[in-house]
Design a protein around this motif. Sequence first.
Motif, PDB file in Angstrom:
ATOM      1  N   ASN A 121       0.726  -1.040   0.099  1.00 24.29           N
ATOM      2  CA  ASN A 121      -0.008  -0.059  -0.198  1.00 24.29           C
ATOM      3  C   ASN A 121       0.816   1.179  -0.023  1.00 24.29           C
ATOM      4  OD1 ASN A 121      -2.811   1.257   0.328  1.00 24.29           O
ATOM      5  ND2 ASN A 121      -1.888   1.872   2.191  1.00 24.29           N
ATOM      6  N   ALA A 122       1.943   1.101   0.779  1.00 22.47           N
ATOM      7  CA  ALA A 122       2.966   2.411   0.724  1.00 22.47           C
ATOM      8  C   ALA A 122       3.666   2.651  -0.467  1.00 22.47           C
ATOM      9  CB  ALA A 122       3.945   1.966   2.102  1.00 22.47           C
ATOM     10  N   ALA A 123       4.096   1.583  -1.026  1.00 18.93           N
ATOM     11  CA  ALA A 123       4.787   1.472  -2.292  1.00 18.93           C
ATOM     12  C   ALA A 123       3.990   2.067  -3.431  1.00 18.93           C
ATOM     13  CB  ALA A 123       5.084   0.157  -2.688  1.00 18.93           C
ATOM     14  N   VAL A 124       2.576   1.733  -3.591  1.00 17.70           N
ATOM     15  CA  VAL A 124       1.958   2.314  -4.543  1.00 17.70           C
ATOM     16  C   VAL A 124       1.605   3.749  -4.518  1.00 17.70           C
ATOM     17  CG1 VAL A 124       1.250  -0.079  -5.447  1.00 17.70           C
ATOM     18  CG2 VAL A 124      -0.067   1.332  -3.902  1.00 17.70           C
ATOM     19  N   ARG A 125       1.807   4.476  -3.410  1.00 20.20           N
ATOM     20  CA  ARG A 125       1.510   5.601  -3.279  1.00 20.20           C
ATOM     21  C   ARG A 125       2.638   6.357  -4.009  1.00 20.20           C
ATOM     22  NH1 ARG A 125      -1.247   6.991   1.782  1.00 20.20           N
ATOM     23  NH2 ARG A 125      -0.287   9.057   1.826  1.00 20.20           N
ATOM     24  N   TYR A 126       3.686   6.040  -4.582  1.00 16.67           N
ATOM     25  CA  TYR A 126       4.581   6.837  -5.267  1.00 16.67           C
ATOM     26  C   TYR A 126       4.610   6.239  -6.815  1.00 16.67           C
ATOM     27  CZ  TYR A 126       5.810   7.749  -0.340  1.00 16.67           C
ATOM     28  OH  TYR A 126       5.588   8.271   0.927  1.00 16.67           O
ATOM     29  N   ARG A 127       4.956   7.270  -7.532  1.00 19.01           N
ATOM     30  CA  ARG A 127       5.177   6.721  -8.852  1.00 19.01           C
ATOM     31  C   ARG A 127       6.027   5.689  -9.224  1.00 19.01           C
ATOM     32  NH1 ARG A 127       4.777   9.672 -14.053  1.00 19.01           N
ATOM     33  NH2 ARG A 127       4.051  11.461 -13.252  1.00 19.01           N
ATOM     34  N   VAL A 128       7.277   5.825  -8.590  1.00 17.73           N
ATOM     35  CA  VAL A 128       8.310   4.932  -8.750  1.00 17.73           C
ATOM     36  C   VAL A 128       7.829   3.343  -8.301  1.00 17.73           C
ATOM     37  CG1 VAL A 128       9.474   5.654  -6.573  1.00 17.73           C
ATOM     38  CG2 VAL A 128      10.922   4.243  -8.489  1.00 17.73           C
ATOM     39  N   GLY A 129       7.034   3.622  -7.010  1.00 15.55           N
ATOM     40  CA  GLY A 129       6.710   2.141  -6.427  1.00 15.55           C
ATOM     41  C   GLY A 129       5.563   1.645  -7.390  1.00 15.55           C
ATOM     42  N   ARG A 130       4.458   2.455  -7.932  1.00 15.89           N
ATOM     43  CA  ARG A 130       3.662   1.932  -8.861  1.00 15.89           C
ATOM     44  C   ARG A 130       4.275   1.248 -10.020  1.00 15.89           C
ATOM     45  NH1 ARG A 130       1.234   6.662  -7.215  1.00 15.89           N
ATOM     46  NH2 ARG A 130       1.860   7.867  -9.210  1.00 15.89           N
ATOM     47  N   HIS A 131       5.376   1.928 -10.433  1.00 14.08           N
ATOM     48  CA  HIS A 131       5.939   1.453 -11.805  1.00 14.08           C
ATOM     49  C   HIS A 131       6.409   0.069 -11.403  1.00 14.08           C
ATOM     50  CE1 HIS A 131       6.637   3.768 -15.436  1.00 14.08           C
ATOM     51  NE2 HIS A 131       7.857   3.004 -15.458  1.00 14.08           N
ATOM     52  N   ALA A 132       7.235   0.166 -10.245  1.00 12.66           N
ATOM     53  CA  ALA A 132       7.824  -1.233 -10.085  1.00 12.66           C
ATOM     54  C   ALA A 132       6.986  -2.333  -9.944  1.00 12.66           C
ATOM     55  CB  ALA A 132       8.672  -0.801  -8.649  1.00 12.66           C
ATOM     56  N   VAL A 133       5.909  -1.989  -9.088  1.00 10.34           N
ATOM     57  CA  VAL A 133       5.003  -3.175  -8.779  1.00 10.34           C
ATOM     58  C   VAL A 133       4.400  -3.560 -10.232  1.00 10.34           C
ATOM     59  CG1 VAL A 133       2.561  -3.666  -7.786  1.00 10.34           C
ATOM     60  CG2 VAL A 133       4.445  -2.327  -6.473  1.00 10.34           C
ATOM     61  N   PHE A 134       3.847  -2.638 -11.092  1.00 11.56           N
ATOM     62  CA  PHE A 134       3.296  -3.143 -12.311  1.00 11.56           C
ATOM     63  C   PHE A 134       4.484  -3.767 -13.152  1.00 11.56           C
ATOM     64  CE2 PHE A 134       2.225  -2.471 -16.808  1.00 11.56           C
ATOM     65  CZ  PHE A 134       0.788  -3.012 -16.844  1.00 11.56           C
ATOM     66  N   HIS A 135       5.643  -3.317 -13.472  1.00  7.85           N
ATOM     67  CA  HIS A 135       6.488  -4.037 -14.061  1.00  7.85           C
ATOM     68  C   HIS A 135       6.731  -5.147 -13.579  1.00  7.85           C
ATOM     69  CE1 HIS A 135       6.620  -1.097 -17.443  1.00  7.85           C
ATOM     70  NE2 HIS A 135       6.425  -0.123 -16.405  1.00  7.85           N
ATOM     71  N   LEU A 136       7.066  -5.449 -12.324  1.00  9.28           N
ATOM     72  CA  LEU A 136       7.255  -6.796 -11.832  1.00  9.28           C
ATOM     73  C   LEU A 136       6.330  -7.655 -12.080  1.00  9.28           C
ATOM     74  CD1 LEU A 136       8.763  -8.463  -9.752  1.00  9.28           C
ATOM     75  CD2 LEU A 136       7.216  -7.892  -7.814  1.00  9.28           C
ATOM     76  N   CYS A 137       5.024  -7.174 -11.965  1.00  8.76           N
ATOM     77  CA  CYS A 137       3.799  -8.133 -12.216  1.00  8.76           C
ATOM     78  C   CYS A 137       3.739  -8.620 -13.857  1.00  8.76           C
ATOM     79  CB  CYS A 137       2.494  -7.382 -11.719  1.00  8.76           C
ATOM     80  SG  CYS A 137       2.523  -7.363  -9.911  1.00  8.76           S
ATOM     81  N   ARG A 138       4.014  -7.720 -14.761  1.00  6.97           N
ATOM     82  CA  ARG A 138       3.983  -7.680 -16.167  1.00  6.97           C
ATOM     83  C   ARG A 138       5.090  -8.835 -16.577  1.00  6.97           C
ATOM     84  NH1 ARG A 138       3.246  -3.279 -20.647  1.00  6.97           N
ATOM     85  NH2 ARG A 138       5.457  -2.735 -19.909  1.00  6.97           N
ATOM     86  N   ALA A 139       6.427  -8.593 -16.037  1.00  6.58           N
ATOM     87  CA  ALA A 139       7.395  -9.432 -16.227  1.00  6.58           C
ATOM     88  C   ALA A 139       7.375 -10.735 -15.777  1.00  6.58           C
ATOM     89  CB  ALA A 139       8.663  -8.781 -15.911  1.00  6.58           C
ATOM     90  N   TRP A 140       6.650 -10.845 -14.647  1.00  5.45           N
ATOM     91  CA  TRP A 140       6.431 -12.196 -14.046  1.00  5.45           C
ATOM     92  C   TRP A 140       5.121 -12.237 -13.304  1.00  5.45           C
ATOM     93  CZ3 TRP A 140       8.219 -12.851  -8.165  1.00  5.45           C
ATOM     94  CH2 TRP A 140       8.270 -14.385  -7.882  1.00  5.45           C
ATOM     95  N   PRO A 141       4.032 -12.713 -14.162  1.00  2.00           N
ATOM     96  CA  PRO A 141       2.639 -12.708 -13.811  1.00  2.00           C
ATOM     97  C   PRO A 141       2.482 -13.364 -12.635  1.00  2.00           C
ATOM     98  CG  PRO A 141       2.631 -13.122 -16.119  1.00  2.00           C
ATOM     99  CD  PRO A 141       4.544 -13.058 -15.566  1.00  2.00           C
ATOM    100  N   ALA A 142       3.542 -14.431 -12.037  1.00  2.00           N
ATOM    101  CA  ALA A 142       3.177 -15.419 -11.018  1.00  2.00           C
ATOM    102  C   ALA A 142       3.447 -14.591  -9.717  1.00  2.00           C
ATOM    103  CB  ALA A 142       4.141 -16.397 -10.990  1.00  2.00           C
ATOM    104  N   ALA A 143       4.205 -13.368  -9.888  1.00  2.00           N
ATOM    105  CA  ALA A 143       4.066 -12.365  -8.778  1.00  2.00           C
ATOM    106  C   ALA A 143       2.761 -11.837  -7.964  1.00  2.00           C
ATOM    107  CB  ALA A 143       5.031 -11.056  -9.067  1.00  2.00           C
ATOM    108  N   MET A 144       1.774 -11.796  -9.026  1.00  2.00           N
ATOM    109  CA  MET A 144       0.561 -11.462  -8.668  1.00  2.00           C
ATOM    110  C   MET A 144      -0.225 -12.424  -7.794  1.00  2.00           C
ATOM    111  SD  MET A 144      -1.344  -9.084 -11.570  1.00  2.00           S
ATOM    112  CE  MET A 144      -0.862  -9.897 -13.022  1.00  2.00           C
ATOM    113  N   ARG A 145      -0.122 -13.705  -8.147  1.00  4.27           N
ATOM    114  CA  ARG A 145      -0.393 -14.699  -7.332  1.00  4.27           C
ATOM    115  C   ARG A 145       0.199 -14.785  -6.099  1.00  4.27           C
ATOM    116  NH1 ARG A 145      -2.407 -19.211 -10.316  1.00  4.27           N
ATOM    117  NH2 ARG A 145      -1.568 -20.626  -8.733  1.00  4.27           N
ATOM    118  N   HIS A 146       1.518 -14.670  -5.993  1.00  3.78           N
ATOM    119  CA  HIS A 146       2.220 -14.713  -4.742  1.00  3.78           C
ATOM    120  C   HIS A 146       1.900 -13.424  -3.574  1.00  3.78           C
ATOM    121  CE1 HIS A 146       4.707 -17.989  -5.361  1.00  3.78           C
ATOM    122  NE2 HIS A 146       5.297 -17.455  -6.536  1.00  3.78           N
TER     123      HIS A 146
END
Length: 384
Positions: free
Chosen positions: A340-365
């Motif tokens: 929740n804290a990470a996605v408050r920041y542009r860089v955090g949203r970017h990081a979460v999204f790109h991690l999930c796009r590169a590694w969709p299993a991350a969303m499951r985890h």
Amino acid sequence: MNDVREEEIVIVGGGLAGASAACILADAGRPNLLIERDPEPRHKVCGEFLSIEAQTYLADLGLDLDRLGASRISRIRLAHGRSTTEADLPFLARGLSRRILDEALLRQATSRGARILRGVSVREIATNGTGISLAMGSSAPILAETLFLASGKHDVRGAKRVPAGTMNDLIGFKGHYRLAHAQQVALEGCVEVMLFSGGYAGLQLVEGGIANLCLVVTRQGFDEVGKSWDRLLDRIADDCSHLGTRLGGAQPLFERPLSIFQIPYGYLHAPDAGEPPGLFRLGDQASVIPSFTGDGMSIALHSGRLAATTFLAQGQAGANFHRQLRADVQRSLRFSSALNAAVRYRVGRHAVFHLCRAWPAAMRHLTSLTRVQETSVTAALAAR
Ligand SMILES: Cc1cc2nc3c(=O)[nH]c(=O)nc-3n(C[C@H](O)[C@H](O)[C@H](O)COP(=O)(O)OP(=O)(O)OC[C@H]3O[C@@H](n4cnc5c(N)ncnc54)[C@H](O)[C@@H]3O)c2cc1C
């Protein structure tokens, strides 16, 4: 002055936490009185996403989600900017409006023998050597031996939570929509999470093909659009085009969205030597998990069961219950709060999204790490 009424067990609040405790106590033959301030069913601010743990507890309490019309959700779609990525969920989730779900659980509690007092608000709670007294406007005060406090986000005078250190500058909104046919088909089977500057939104179907949009935004973000819901939606759609794609032409089913202010995300009640042993705090009164991937309804159901079974086995052992609940939810609360804290920041949203796009299993985890753990659910169910 009204006469004082004495009760062995009182439950304040008829949401999922209070109603589940009422069911279990009534099943064990313990008379209990549940006080719910709403005279009739109403909508509540909630994403209405039911995890597998919540479903397990509800099924155990006799609720049939198919009969109630719950939707089926097997995929998660994450949207950021102009991009989306998706993955299978690690379980089949369900979507059901709280207006239907909470009433169904209250009906279960009544049918098992709990007494429900509706349309009465508990104004103040006071503790003394002989019990816990509840003041309720015009009704006679009640002296309870044991109190299950399940008033959710609403604090009651005399027993307020101490949410120090929580992240509480967020506002939650919810609205139901009838989508255009093509948009409804595209949403079917999916929960969509949209990241935008100042917050995030969840969109999914509930019963009857209705879409529930639930979002949180910082107070500052809402102030910046002049506290206007329509302008907030426009701004989110500018930032995350998926919202515009999905809601363009949709028909709002509420006159205005429901809202809730100052949600104390990250709050976790610590056993307090100053509180009487007969006071059990349930649901959001004990723990408030960020709703991004959070699992507030299963924590509410878990706490209702754990409190009732602790009371049945050990009597007024509020501190033991609060210790166990902390142990059960601390990990998921920490992960959710960090996300929740990470996605408050542009860089955090970017990081979460790109991690999930590169590694969709991350969303499951992520959806696994932010839920009540299976071992805690199994232990709570076995304790019945
Ligand atoms: C924006 C947002 C989205 C969310 N999305 C999800 C989601 O998708 N999935 C999920 O699992 N969780 C979600 N949650 C969390 C979930 O909604 C809560 O954790 C859950 O509702 C807590 O249940 P409860 O029984 O403790 O409280 P509640 O459901 O709030 O019930 C409390 C009850 O007490 C009554 N009450 C209050 N004060 C008094 C009083 N003084 N006297 C008598 N009665 C009183 C109220 O009328 C209410 O019926 C979300 C939360 C937010 C804020």
